[in-house]
Motif scaffolding. Structure first.
Motif, PDB file in Angstrom:
ATOM      1  N   LYS A   1       9.331  -1.159  -4.394  1.00 17.95           N
ATOM      2  CA  LYS A   1       9.562  -2.480  -5.274  1.00 17.95           C
ATOM      3  C   LYS A   1      10.184  -3.636  -4.484  1.00 17.95           C
ATOM      4  O   LYS A   1      10.206  -4.777  -5.080  1.00 17.95           O
TER       5      LYS A   1
ATOM      6  N   LEU B   1       3.297   1.602   0.732  1.00 18.01           N
ATOM      7  CA  LEU B   1       3.416   1.041  -0.623  1.00 18.01           C
ATOM      8  C   LEU B   1       3.215   1.533  -2.028  1.00 18.01           C
ATOM      9  O   LEU B   1       3.277   0.789  -2.953  1.00 18.01           O
ATOM     10  N   ASP B   2       2.993   2.894  -1.934  1.00 21.38           N
ATOM     11  CA  ASP B   2       2.800   3.563  -2.939  1.00 21.38           C
ATOM     12  C   ASP B   2       3.804   3.386  -4.212  1.00 21.38           C
ATOM     13  O   ASP B   2       3.570   3.133  -5.242  1.00 21.38           O
ATOM     14  N   THR B   3       5.215   3.316  -3.685  1.00 21.88           N
ATOM     15  CA  THR B   3       6.286   3.594  -4.723  1.00 21.88           C
ATOM     16  C   THR B   3       7.268   2.247  -4.306  1.00 21.88           C
ATOM     17  O   THR B   3       8.302   2.453  -4.994  1.00 21.88           O
TER      18      THR B   3
ATOM     19  N   GLU C   1      12.851   3.480  -3.526  1.00 15.09           N
ATOM     20  CA  GLU C   1      11.825   2.415  -3.810  1.00 15.09           C
ATOM     21  C   GLU C   1      11.654   1.087  -2.914  1.00 15.09           C
ATOM     22  O   GLU C   1      11.723   0.233  -3.401  1.00 15.09           O
TER      23      GLU C   1
ATOM     24  N   GLN D   1       0.459  -7.221  -3.410  1.00 14.44           N
ATOM     25  CA  GLN D   1      -0.155  -5.789  -3.767  1.00 14.44           C
ATOM     26  C   GLN D   1       0.730  -4.985  -4.739  1.00 14.44           C
ATOM     27  O   GLN D   1       0.268  -4.358  -5.399  1.00 14.44           O
ATOM     28  N   GLN D   2       2.063  -4.963  -4.396  1.00 16.11           N
ATOM     29  CA  GLN D   2       2.955  -3.976  -4.894  1.00 16.11           C
ATOM     30  C   GLN D   2       3.859  -4.948  -6.057  1.00 16.11           C
ATOM     31  O   GLN D   2       4.820  -4.212  -6.680  1.00 16.11           O
TER      32      GLN D   2
ATOM     33  N   CYS E   1       1.670  -7.490   1.187  1.00 18.74           N
ATOM     34  CA  CYS E   1       2.492  -6.300   0.704  1.00 18.74           C
ATOM     35  C   CYS E   1       3.172  -6.675  -0.747  1.00 18.74           C
ATOM     36  O   CYS E   1       3.273  -5.933  -1.609  1.00 18.74           O
TER      37      CYS E   1
END
Length: 90
Positions: free
Chosen positions: A40, A36-38, A12, A64-65, A61
């Protein structure tokens, strides 16, 4: 030799390595959905140089996350402070 940036996602965390500037930004931007899907956090310990466009991408980024930057070098820390982005990316 042109500047380069490499990316890797582990546990992550997105790891960036190299120069993140207007010349390498497109490479990361094209992969942003997969990267960026997963994540942190974004580890920037191996980023050797960042310009304002690179900082804009990092800020995007993070927003977004809901991620934070980790292992920030002094040059990037100064840039973050100059743009008053501490609360967003750190």
């Amino acid at each position: 030799m042109p500047a380069t940036i490499t990316t890797e996602v582990r546990d992550e965390i997105l790891y960036l390595n190299g120069v993140l500037d207007c010349h390498t930004l497109d490479y990361v931007w094209q992969q942003k959905q997969q990267l960026l899907d997963t994540i942190k956090a974004i580890d920037v310990s191996k980023v050797t140089r960042v310009d304002s466009s690179g900082l804009a991408l990092l800020t995007y980024c993070c927003i977004q996350q809901n991620a934070k930057l980790i292992a920030i070098n002094p040059q990037l820390k100064t840039l973050i402070e100059l743009y008053d982005l501490d609360a967003i990316v750190v």
